[in-house]
Write an enzyme that holds these catalytic residues in place. Structure first.
Site, short mmCIF file in Angstrom:
data_model
loop_
_atom_site.label_atom_id
_atom_site.label_comp_id
_atom_site.label_asym_id
_atom_site.label_seq_id
_atom_site.Cartn_x
_atom_site.Cartn_y
_atom_site.Cartn_z
CE LYS A 8 -3.82 -2.46 2.16
NZ LYS A 8 -4.71 -2.62 3.18
CG ASP B 235 -9.38 -0.29 4.67
OD1 ASP B 235 -9.07 -0.42 3.69
OD2 ASP B 235 -8.65 -0.40 5.78
CD GLN C 220 -3.53 -4.75 6.38
OE1 GLN C 220 -3.76 -3.60 5.78
NE2 GLN C 220 -4.14 -5.63 5.70
N1 GUN Z 1 -7.06 -7.22 6.07
C1 GUN Z 1 -7.34 -7.91 4.93
N2 GUN Z 1 -8.08 -7.00 3.94
C2 GUN Z 1 -7.96 -5.81 4.29
C3 GUN Z 1 -8.08 -4.54 3.85
O1 GUN Z 1 -8.70 -4.27 2.78
N3 GUN Z 1 -7.99 -3.44 4.91
C4 GUN Z 1 -7.44 -3.48 6.05
N4 GUN Z 1 -7.38 -2.55 6.94
N5 GUN Z 1 -7.09 -4.86 6.57
C5 GUN Z 1 -7.38 -5.99 5.84
#
Ligand code: GUN
Length: 289
Positions: free
Chosen positions: A53, A120, A97
């Site tokens: 990211k 998100d 995350q």
């Molecule tokens: N863990 C798995 N997929 C995601 C996501 O799209 N965002 C976040 N913050 N954690 C995740």
């Protein structure tokens, strides 16, 4: 012959579009989008996701900040950092995350994020907006799946769509998006208590597999000509890769692909689209639209 849905290629096209927007924002003297990411502990998959990211942000010209906490961080400390980011004028959007260590409530953490900075799209306000069709931040993976379907001009109207898995971040929201006006699919969500799974999946025109169970979808569960979207990303030990790991999907790709009209690979299907959706949400946050 089946066609591969190339998420990597589509994501790179969208990244180019975003990079051009950033250049325009800069030229107009506007603020450069800034995404912050909080990573707790050192879960291998999460480390990789967050590193990617940050890399994506650099690629499109966004500013990014990575904030790390050790696994044992107290919930109050994490909530304090979230409050700080909510009030930080320079940060347009941020993510925490997931998964988080067991002693921290994921719901409490998600609810603490200012919905206007919820890149998100996990906050109940944004989920609520999505459910009633108002504009807001869409959860990154469902957003990416819908974009892939649109860019490949895959017909959804009146189609039988089966979503395998009911998670808050993939299965549930994608089922809502696909049943909305404009997508118009007839959606069935199946889960661990569902009876006759094979019969239900075999009736699907579009299958979205999001349970994190390697090769769960077998060839005898798939109708000839179906579209298969594989969201699974289970990390398994591998001697074939430099890292010593590889990602495997929820679909038995080799056997299932010949029956499909379209199928996503793992990796290179949905994953890159999830990342690009986060950039789109961050851009939207920076533009305050
Ligand atoms: N863990 C798995 N997929 C995601 C996501 O799209 N965002 C976040 N913050 N954690 C995740």
């Amino acid at each position: 012959m089946y066609k591969i849905i190339d998420g990597k290629k589509v994501a790179s096209e969208i990244k180019k579009e975003i990079a051009e927007e950033v250049i325009k924002l800069k030229a107009a003297g506007k603020k450069i989008p800034h995404l912050a990411a909080i990573l707790v502990g050192n879960n291998g998959s999460s480390e990789t996701y967050v590193a990617n990211k940050v890399k994506d942000c650099n690629e499109v010209g966004f500013k990014s900040t990575l904030i790390r906490f050790w696994n044992e961080v107290e919930e109050t400390v994490l909530l304090g950092k979230i409050a700080e980011l909510n009030n930080d004028q320079d940060v347009d959007g941020f993510i925490v995350q997931l998964p988080l260590p067991a002693h921290i409530s994921e719901n409490k953490v998600i609810e603490a994020i200012d919905p206007r900075k919820d890149a998100d799209g996990f906050h109940p306000v944004n989920i609520g907006k999505m459910v009633i069709g108002l504009s807001g931040y869409l959860p990154a993976t469902p957003y990416g799946i819908v974009e892939l379907i649109k860019r490949y001009s895959i017909e959804t109207s009146g189609k039988n769509c089966v979503v395998i898995g009911r998670s808050n971040i993939v299965g549930r929201p994608v089922s809502i998006l696909l049943s909305q006006k404009g997508m118009d699919a007839t959606v069935t969500v199946i889960h661990r208590r569902t009876k006759n799974i094979k019969d239900i999946v075999r009736n699907a025109d579009i299958i979205i597999a999001a349970i994190g169970s390697p090769a769960f979808v077998k060839e005898d569960m798939v109708k000839e000509g179906a579209v298969v979207i594989d969201v699974g990303t289970t990390r398994v030990i591998s001697h074939e890769t430099k890292s010593g790991f590889k990602l495997v999907g929820d679909v038995d790709f080799e056997k299932v692909a010949p029956k499909c009209s379209y199928i996503t690979p793992v990796p290179g299907g949905v994953g890159p689209m999830t990342r690009v959706s986060l950039l789109r949400n961050t851009l939207m946050a920076a533009k305050k639209i």
